[in-house]
Design a protein around this motif. Structure first.
Motif, short mmCIF file in Angstrom:
data_model
loop_
_atom_site.label_atom_id
_atom_site.label_comp_id
_atom_site.label_asym_id
_atom_site.label_seq_id
_atom_site.Cartn_x
_atom_site.Cartn_y
_atom_site.Cartn_z
N VAL A 164 6.11 32.59 6.17
CA VAL A 164 5.74 33.02 7.53
C VAL A 164 6.96 33.59 8.24
CG1 VAL A 164 4.81 32.29 9.76
CG2 VAL A 164 3.87 31.32 7.64
N ASN A 168 7.27 37.37 9.64
CA ASN A 168 7.64 37.62 11.03
C ASN A 168 8.78 38.64 11.11
OD1 ASN A 168 5.75 35.89 12.07
ND2 ASN A 168 7.16 34.22 12.48
N ASN A 181 4.06 34.67 14.04
CA ASN A 181 2.91 34.17 13.30
C ASN A 181 2.88 32.65 13.17
OD1 ASN A 181 1.08 36.40 12.06
ND2 ASN A 181 3.14 37.21 11.91
N LYS A 185 -2.07 32.61 14.77
CA LYS A 185 -2.66 32.25 13.48
C LYS A 185 -3.67 33.28 12.97
CE LYS A 185 -0.54 28.23 13.54
NZ LYS A 185 0.58 27.93 12.62
N ASP A 186 -4.20 34.09 13.87
CA ASP A 186 -5.26 35.03 13.47
C ASP A 186 -4.75 36.45 13.31
OD1 ASP A 186 -4.69 35.38 16.11
OD2 ASP A 186 -6.76 35.71 16.75
N HIS A 187 -3.43 36.63 13.24
CA HIS A 187 -2.86 37.98 13.12
C HIS A 187 -3.11 38.53 11.73
CE1 HIS A 187 0.11 41.24 13.33
NE2 HIS A 187 -0.01 41.14 14.64
N THR A 190 -0.92 37.13 9.00
CA THR A 190 -1.30 35.80 8.50
C THR A 190 -2.31 35.94 7.36
OG1 THR A 190 -0.99 34.91 10.73
CG2 THR A 190 -2.18 33.54 9.16
N SER A 191 -3.29 36.83 7.55
CA SER A 191 -4.28 37.09 6.50
C SER A 191 -3.62 37.72 5.28
CB SER A 191 -5.37 38.02 7.03
OG SER A 191 -5.99 37.46 8.15
N LYS A 194 -1.98 35.11 2.99
CA LYS A 194 -2.93 34.37 2.14
C LYS A 194 -3.40 35.24 0.98
CE LYS A 194 -4.57 31.61 6.05
NZ LYS A 194 -5.71 31.33 6.96
#
Length: 496
Positions: A164, A168, A181, A185-187, A190-191, A194
Motif C-alpha cells: 500500500v 501510494n 490508500n 479503501k475504495d480507491h 486499492t483494487s 488486489k
C-alpha cells in the motif's frame, strides 16, 4: 483412407515438434539433450509456467558460457557468463532492446527509457523528496493508529502494508494524485493491488500485452491530470509533470517544472501512450519497491546486530524540524550495503529476457543467434552462485563493504568494477533507469519504520517462509511478513 489421415496428422506434429527441439543442435550451440520424452516435456513445461526456478536449475546443470534450452516450444539461449552478458547488453547496438519502449516519431525511432532517464537525476529527485516523505509519514501514522487500536502492540502483515505504501508513492508521483490508500479503501489503486497479486507465472503469457478495465480507468486518471496541467497551468513537482513536459517537447533535465507550450506544435506523445508509460512504470516500480523493502526487513529482523547498526546510522542523521534532507540519504552507507545484499539475494528482476530483433553474432565466439529467438540472463542464479559470492544463501551486507568504496573511485578499479558479478537492477541495455528513485523510496520507508518502531519477526516465519516470483520475489505464507511492532521512545531532538 480415414485411418490414413490421423496417421499423417500425428506424423506431421511429431516431425514439427522434433524440428523445434533440435534447433540449438542444428546450429551447433552447446545445448541440453532434447527429445520427445515425458521427463523432457515435463521439464520444458516447468520452464514455461514456473520458469524462474526451472531456469535456475538449467543454469546449475552445466559449465558452458552458453546453453541452448527449451521453454515448452520456444528455443531459449541461456547466458551463464556475467562478462558475456554484460558485453551483449552493453554493446549489442539495439539488437536486444525491449520493443515496448520503442517509439516512432516521423521517420525516427526513439527509446523512451533513454529519453525519460533525466527524470530520475539527483536534482529532480531532490525536488520530489518532500512528497516521498509525506507518503512515508502516512505509513507511520497508519501503523501508530493500528497500534493504538490494539492496545500498544501491533501484530500485522507488513508485506501488504508496504505494498500500500508503494502504491501510494506511485499514485502521488507517477499519477499526480494526492491520495492515501491507508484511508481511501475504495480507491482504484486499492483494487489494483488486489488484482495484481493474482498472476500466472508464464514465460510466453507474461510477454503478451494485457489489457483490463484497470488500463482504461488508469488512462482516464492520466487524461484528467494532464488536462489540468496543460489547460489550467497546474504545476506539481512529480514524475507526471515531467512526463507532461516531455509530451510538449520540453527538456527534462535542468530545473524548470512549468510547461513551455507551443499550441501550433504537435504533441510528442499521445495521452494514450503517456498512460501506457505510466502503467508500465506502475507495474515495474510496485513490485520492485515493495518486495525489496519487505525482504530487507525479513532478513535484518533475524539479525539484531544489523538492526542496531542501521538504527545507530539513522540516529546520526541531523534532523531539522522533523524533516529529513535529501542529501543525508547518501551518507547511509550501511543501509546501502543492506539494500545491495537484499537485491543480490532477491533480485526484483530475477531473469532478463530479450528477443533478438535481428541476427546477432555473439562476441568472441563462432555463434549467431537468429532473429526472433530469446536470450535469457538468469540474475537470480548468478547472484546465488558460489563462484561469485561465498555462502550465497546467507545474508551478509558486509560483503559489499569493499565494493562501496570501489564505486566511489571507479577510475581506480576499472576492471574490478566492470567484471563484478552484482547486477542489481539490471545491466547495460537492461538497466533500470528509475533505480535511484526506487532506492530513495525504499530508504525513506526503512528510516521511518526503524526509527519509530521496535520490530520483531514472527518466530515461525523464517522456517515456514517460501519466496515465489510473480515475477518479483514475494513472501508466500498465510500471514505474509508477520511482524510485531511497538512504538519506540524517541528523543525529541531527533526525528520522529
Amino acid at each position: 483412407m480415414w485411418l490414413l489421415l490421423p496417421i499423417l496428422l500425428y506424423t506431421a506434429i511429431f516431425l514439427f515438434v522434433r524440428h523445434i527441439y533440435s534447433h540449438w543442435r542444428r546450429r551447433g550451440f552447446p545445448s541440453e539433450k532434447a527429445g520427445i520424452s515425458w521427463s523432457f516435456l515435463h521439464q520444458a513445461y516447468r520452464r514455461e509456467f514456473r520458469h524462474v526456478e526451472a531456469i535456475c536449475e538449467a543454469y546449475q546443470s552445466g559449465r558452458e558460457r552458453l546453453l541452448g534450452i527449451y521453454c515448452f516450444f520456444r528455443p531459449v539461449l541461456l547466458v551463464r557468463s556475467v562478462e558475456l552478458a554484460q558485453t551483449i547488453l552493453q554493446q549489442s547496438n539495439g539488437h536486444f532492446n525491449e520493443l515496448k519502449w520503442d517509439y516512432i516519431k516521423g521517420y525516427r525511432r526513439f527509446n523512451l527509457l533513454e529519453k525519460l532517464a533525466p527524470m530520475f537525476g539527483s536534482k529532480r529527485l531532490n525536488e520530489m523528496f518532500g512528497q516521498v516523505q509525506k507518503v512515508g509519514d502516512h505509513l507511520v501514522q497508519h501503523l501508530m493508529d493500528m497500534e493504538q487500536a490494539q492496545g500498544g502492540v501491533l501484530e500485522t502483515d507488513l508485506q501488504q502494508i508496504l505494498r500500500v505504501y508503494s502504491i501510494n508513492i506511485i499514485g502521488n508521483l507517477i499519477y499526480g494524485l494526492d491520495i492515501n490508500n491507508f484511508e481511501q479503501k475504495d480507491h482504484i489503486f486499492t483494487s489494483y493491488l488486489k488484482q495484481s497479486q493474482v498472476t500466472i507465472q508464464s514465460f510466453t503469457l507474461g510477454r503478451l500485452p494485457q489489457k483490463s478495465s484497470f488500463t482504461y480507468r488508469l488512462r482516464d486518471l492520466i487524461k484528467q491530470s494532464v488536462e489540468l496541467r496543460e489547460d489550467h497551468g497546474l504545476i506539481r513537482k512529480d514524475i507526471l509533470q515531467l512526463l507532461v513536459r516531455f509530451r510538449n517537447g520540453n527538456e527534462l533535465s535542468g530545473d524548470k517544472w512549468q510547461l513551455e507550450m507551443n499550441n501550433d506544435q504537435e504533441k510528442f506523445v499521445s495521452i494514450k501512450r503517456l498512460a501506457k508509460v505510466a502503467e508500465d512504470l506502475l507495474k515495474i516500480s510496485l513490485d520492485a519497491v515493495a518486495s525489496t523493502i519487505t525482504l530487507t526487513l525479513f532478513e535484518i529482523l533475524q539479525e539484531p546486530l544489523i538492526v542496531e547498526k542501521l538504527q545507530a546510522e539513522i540516529k546520526e542523521l541531523s534532523i531539522e524540524n522533523g524533516e529529513l534532507k535529501f542529501e543525508q540519504l547518501e551518507g547511509l552507507k550501511y543501509m546501502d550495503m543492506c539494500l545491495k545484499e537484499t537485491v543480490r539475494k532477491y533480485p526484483p528482476l530475477p531473469i532478463i529476457e530479450r528477443v533478438c530483433r535481428k541476427s546477432y553474432s555473439l562476441p568472441n565466439s563462432k555463434y549467431t543467434i537468429d532473429e526472433g529467438k530469446t536470450l535469457m540472463i538468469p540474475l537470480l542464479a548468478i547472484h546465488r552462485d558460489e563462484k561469485y559470492f561465498s555462502e550465497p544463501l546467507k545474508y551478509k551486507p558486509i560483503r559489499f563493504l569493499h565494493s562501496s568504496k570501489m564505486e566511489d573511485n571507479l577510475d581506480q578499479f576499472p576492471e574490478k568494477s566492470k567484471n563484478h558479478a552484482f547486477i542489481g537492477f539490471g545491466m547495460g541495455g537492461a538497466q533500470c533507469v528509475g533505480q535511484n528513485f526506487a532506492k530513495l523510496v525504499i530508504k525513506v520507508a526503512l528510516i521511518k519504520l526503524l526509527h519509530n518502531f521496535h520490530l520483531e519477526l514472527d518466530a515461525n516465519l523464517a522456517e515456514a517462509m517460501e519466496v515465489t516470483h510473480q515475477p518479483a520475489p514475494f513472501i508466500h505464507t498465510k500471514d505474509g511478513l508477520k511482524v510485531r511492532l511497538k512504538r519506540r521512545e524517541i528523543n525529541p531532538k531527533h526525528y520522529h
